[in-house]
Write a protein that holds these residues in place. Structure first.
Motif, mmCIF file in Angstrom:
data_model
loop_
_atom_site.group_PDB
_atom_site.id
_atom_site.type_symbol
_atom_site.label_atom_id
_atom_site.label_comp_id
_atom_site.label_asym_id
_atom_site.label_seq_id
_atom_site.Cartn_x
_atom_site.Cartn_y
_atom_site.Cartn_z
ATOM 1 N N SER A 1 111.836 61.251 -33.698
ATOM 2 C CA SER A 1 110.477 61.328 -32.698
ATOM 3 C C SER A 1 110.885 59.627 -32.637
ATOM 4 O O SER A 1 111.136 59.187 -32.150
ATOM 5 C CB SER A 1 109.437 61.641 -34.010
ATOM 6 N N ASP B 1 111.843 66.908 -34.431
ATOM 7 C CA ASP B 1 111.076 66.572 -33.182
ATOM 8 C C ASP B 1 109.360 66.413 -33.701
ATOM 9 O O ASP B 1 109.741 67.634 -34.191
ATOM 10 C CB ASP B 1 111.154 66.463 -32.023
ATOM 11 N N LEU C 1 103.567 48.311 -27.783
ATOM 12 C CA LEU C 1 102.705 48.893 -29.392
ATOM 13 C C LEU C 1 102.825 48.296 -29.819
ATOM 14 O O LEU C 1 101.305 48.338 -31.190
ATOM 15 C CB LEU C 1 103.696 49.936 -29.911
ATOM 16 N N LEU D 1 107.728 58.889 -31.745
ATOM 17 C CA LEU D 1 105.787 57.741 -33.204
ATOM 18 C C LEU D 1 107.171 56.858 -33.167
ATOM 19 O O LEU D 1 107.644 57.555 -34.398
ATOM 20 C CB LEU D 1 105.556 58.754 -33.584
ATOM 21 N N ILE E 1 106.183 65.868 -31.574
ATOM 22 C CA ILE E 1 105.394 66.526 -30.838
ATOM 23 C C ILE E 1 105.720 67.808 -30.342
ATOM 24 O O ILE E 1 106.979 67.551 -29.288
ATOM 25 C CB ILE E 1 104.844 65.339 -29.316
ATOM 26 N N ALA F 1 102.814 55.307 -25.509
ATOM 27 C CA ALA F 1 104.007 55.510 -26.505
ATOM 28 C C ALA F 1 105.329 56.537 -26.286
ATOM 29 O O ALA F 1 106.117 56.197 -25.305
ATOM 30 C CB ALA F 1 104.206 54.789 -27.561
ATOM 31 N N HIS F 2 104.545 57.699 -26.551
ATOM 32 C CA HIS F 2 105.729 58.815 -27.004
ATOM 33 C C HIS F 2 106.103 58.884 -25.305
ATOM 34 O O HIS F 2 107.348 59.478 -25.051
ATOM 35 C CB HIS F 2 105.534 59.879 -27.345
ATOM 36 N N SER G 1 99.511 55.480 -28.624
ATOM 37 C CA SER G 1 100.681 56.342 -29.625
ATOM 38 C C SER G 1 101.392 57.791 -28.561
ATOM 39 O O SER G 1 102.357 57.835 -28.453
ATOM 40 C CB SER G 1 100.088 56.988 -30.458
ATOM 41 N N ARG H 1 108.798 56.248 -24.342
ATOM 42 C CA ARG H 1 110.018 56.407 -25.093
ATOM 43 C C ARG H 1 110.703 57.896 -24.320
ATOM 44 O O ARG H 1 112.154 57.818 -24.436
ATOM 45 C CB ARG H 1 109.344 56.397 -26.656
#
Lengths: 683, 122
Positions: B83, B53, A516, B85, B55, A465-466, A462, A469
């Motif tokens: 986001s 957002d 992912l 995620l 995070i 990926a975050h 996660s 991304r």
């Protein structure tokens, strides 16, 4: 009257008595033995008469020769013995043989001088015979016959029992006397002492004794009732004499007295006959009773014998069974030993197993709880073994276990269960033996560590990926903003370069997304939201996305959709769209310029099928079986497109699998490929 | 009157790009770089929409979302989660907490995001 007169008178009397006896037996007697006894008696009568004739009638030589009629008596005696002792096999043949021999002897005696040559009157009543050449032989034959019949009688007596034994006893004694007398006086003595020729008629006298005894046994054997007959005869005779005497009385007084005597006698006679009848009846009853008892006795003996035999047989069988049983027991004992060893092994495995093992019987009673399970649940086996579900629900974490297992006895596969510090995977499988269910095995596999790693991995993916991304998004947005002219005018060349940068960035985003997805598929966390959907809409959407790409690659796309709306299927729209897009994208990417891609949707009652056929490069048969594996890219595919991830078909396959569908392809190198999947239509 | 949009985003570059696009699309914007500021700005500015957002350096996006939805003064403001995620559970959680939409940054261009916003607060 001298001695010779007395002698022939007695002989004639015996002849008469025998003749009468013969007649009685014939007329009153029943059965085979009575008939032959009649004949015996008849021949004895002739024999007696012959001897009487020897001493009284002229032609003495003829009558002396005639005394060999004794041979016929012996034959008749043989036959009677056969009949009486029931030796009746070949009976007619025996009759013919014995009477035949006797007749021959008599005939030879009468017609030839070979047996008796001549006679001489040594003294008026002593007749000396001059014997012929066959005399000894005839005598020996006769004696042989007598001894044989004697032997039969004794033998029959020895093997008899009850009434028959008594009868045979008298018959045998009679025989013995008759035969011994005959042999002695007619056989041996005259040979050595000529004066004994005087007693050649001795058998006649002995025959009376034998006859008496025979009569006695006949009475016993109920051939006829001679007692009554004799009584009746006697009473009648005396009665008749008394009656006649009345008429010859000297005077009237005497006549009266004699009449009274007669009447009294008649009365007494009547009573005597009646008493005899009763006596006989009683005897009959007693004998019948004795016979019945004897019969019963015999039957009982037979039964006892049969039962004994049966018992012996059973004992033998039992002994045999015992041997077999012993052998079987030995085998069972061996098998038991082996089983014990096996059991110990199994128990050792169960005890040392790193998984927790629980066994419930069909009544949901806990019958096995291994040490590892003790660690998981924090309870000792002794405290919970033998308890049922309802009781166990109150103990530590059993309630949560039962929630997972459910009340139905279905198989449960790897369901997660949190017990204190442990994360377990609970599975339950039915235990079967000999076709029947005997309980349920619950396996608790400790996945605490795996779970921790998995959580870390998920977190990592996660975050990764975050983190990946976020800069990619920045690039994408910025380029997009510039390309849209949001930051002022740009030249065509700048635009072209920026567009290429944008595309490269897009590929990176897709790669991250795919990675992912793969991570999530492998974790089993790729979740699906199933909704009833008509697939045509999804096909159209998917095709629309790739229209531009197809134009760029100079490829024509043809859609073949059903004329009537296809039935709804339960799908996760987003995921199925991904699957369709993967097929279409591959078809476009790996088909040379000027090629065709045909997308079709067909259905029947059971399933709906989506196919993408191209005229592309195809897949090398050697590489076909690896097509759906992760990161795999065919050699010819790499040459055409360098930037594929090798994840598309892997993801697609997993999506179709999750929909309980089928996925397959057909391909020929340089001819093209057809990729298809089908989804079940649930009624 | 121009619609006011609050951007809660810790990455300054992303914030600048989306802000530029929103302004050029005719929106008033205000922004916050962390959760606490985000909540404070929401209360103060009463924006027409919050782009959130997940995070964030202090309290995360879900925390901000819950606070906003718990506060009677601002809970009416529609919140769009923006986001990177993309896990379903997050999407579900955001919806459960009251987010009106959930957008994944990497899969959308600024223009597409504007389209979504327009649909929400038109």
């Amino acid at each position: 009257m001298n001695l010779i007169h007395i002698r022939f008178t007695i002989l004639f009397a015996i002849a008469g008595l025998n003749a009468i006896f013969a007649l009685f037996v014939w007329f009153k007697g029943k059965g085979r033995e009575a008939y032959h006894l009649g004949w015996l008696s008849f021949f004895v009568a002739i024999f007696s008469f012959t001897w009487g004739a020897v001493y009284s009638l002229p032609n003495t030589l003829f009558w002396v020769k005639m005394t060999w009629e004794g041979a016929v008596v012996v034959a008749a005696n043989m036959i009677f013995t056969y009949a009486y002792t029931e030796k009746i096999r070949f009976f007619k043949l025996k009759i013919i043989v014995w009477y035949g021999i006797a007749a021959v002897i008599l005939a030879v005696s009468l017609t030839t001088p070979y047996i008796i040559a001549s006679i001489s009157n040594v003294y008026p009543y002593i007749i000396a015979e001059t014997i012929g050449p066959l005399n000894q032989m005839a005598r020996a034959l006769t004696i042989f016959g007598l001894i044989l019949s004697m032997y039969y009688s004794i033998n029959a007596f020895r093997h008899s029992s009850g009434l028959k034994r008594t009868q045979l006893k008298y018959l045998t004694i009679g025989f013995l006397i008759f035969i011994c007398g005959s042999v002695l006086f007619d056989g041996f003595l005259p040979l050595f002492l000529p004066r004994f020729f005087f007693f050649l008629d001795a058998p006649v006298y002995f025959s009376v004794i034998w006859l008496g005894l025979s009569t006695y046994i006949i009475i016993k054997k109920e051939i006829f009732n001679i007692k009554i007959i004799l009584t009746e005869l006697l009473v009648s005779l005396i009665g008749f004499l008394l009656f006649v005497q009345i008429f010859f009385a000297i005077d009237v007084l005497t006549q009266i007295v004699e009449s009274v005597v007669f009447i009294l006698f008649c009365l007494i006679g009547y009573l005597l006959i009646r008493a005899t009848h009763r006596n006989i009846d009683k005897e009959h009853e007693a004998e019948k009773l004795a016979a019945d008892i004897s019969y019963l006795n015999n039957t009982l003996k037979d039964k006892v014998r049969d039962k004994t035999y049966e018992l012996q047989k059973n004992v033998a069988e039992l002994k045999k069974s015992k041997v077999t049983l012993t052998k079987t027991l030995v085998k069972v004992e061996q098998a038991r030993g082996e089983m014990e060893t096996e059991r110990n092994k199994t128990m050792a495995i169960v005890t040392n197993f790193t998984d927790g093992l629980l066994v419930f019987d069909n009544e949901h009673i806990l019958t096995l709880f291994n040490p590892q399970a003790e660690i998981f649940f924090g309870v000792l086996t002794a405290k919970i073994i033998g308890k049922n579900w309802n009781e166990l629900k109150k103990v530590s974490f059993f309630a949560s276990l039962f929630n997972i297992l459910g009340n139905d006895d279905l198989t449960v596969s790897r369901k997660e269960l949190e017990i204190s510090d442990f994360t377990l995977e609970a599975s339950s499988i039915p235990l079967t033996a000999e076709g029947g269910r005997i309980g349920t095995l619950v396996i608790l596999h400790d996945v605490t560590r795996e779970k921790r790693i998995e959580n870390t991995k998920t977190e990592f993916v996660s975050i990764a990926a975050h983190q990946l991304r976020t800069p990619l998004s920045g690039v994408k947005w910025a380029l997009s903003l510039i390309l849209d002219g949001g930051l002022g005018k740009i030249t065509d060349e700048q635009k072209s370069f920026l567009k290429k940068s944008y595309d490269s960035n897009e590929r990176m985003i897709i790669l991250v997304n795919d990675l992912l997805d793969v991570a999530r598929i492998e974790e089993g966390r790729y979740s699906y939201k199933m909704v009833p959907t008509h697939l045509e809409t999804l096909v159209k959407t998917a095709v629309d996305v790739y229209k531009e790409l197809a134009i760029r690659h100079n490829i024509t796309i043809q859609q073949i959709l059903p004329t009537h709306s296809s039935p709804e299927v339960m799908v996760d729209i987003e995921k199925i769209t991904i699957a369709m897009q993967n097929f279409i994208e591959n078809a476009i990417k790996y088909t040379l310029s000027g090629g065709h891609v045909t997308i079709s949707l067909t259905y029947d009652t059971h399933s709906i099928e989506f196919s993408v056929a191209d005229t592309g490069v195809g897949i090398n048969p050697k590489q076909q079986d690896r097509l759906f594996t992760k990161f795999f890219r065919a050699d010819n595919a790499i040459l055409m497109e360098t930037d594929g991830t090798g994840l598309g078909l892997f993801i697609t396959k997993n999506i179709i699998k999750a929909h309980e569908g089928k996925i397959w392809f057909e391909s020929k190198v340089n001819k093209g490929s057809t990729f298809s999947f089908s989804l079940p239509i649930k009624q | 009157m121009k619609k006011k949009i609050l951007i809660v985003e810790d990455d300054s570059f992303l914030r600048i790009v989306i802000a530029k696009k929103l302004i050029s699309s005719g929106y008033d914007i205000t922004w916050a770089a962390n959760g606490e500021d985000g909540i404070a700005m929401a209360k103060k500015m009463k924006p027409d929409l919050i782009l959130l957002d997940l995070i964030l350096p202090d309290i995360d996006g879900f925390g901000v979302l819950s606070k906003v939805k718990e506060d009677d003064g601002i809970k009416y403001i529609p919140v769009i989660v923006l986001s990177n995620l993309s896990q379903e559970e997050y999407i579900q959680k955001a919806h459960d907490l009251g987010a009106i939409d959930y957008l994944t940054k990497a899969s959308l261009t600024p223009s597409e995001i504007i389209e979504k916003i327009k649909k929400t607060i038109s």
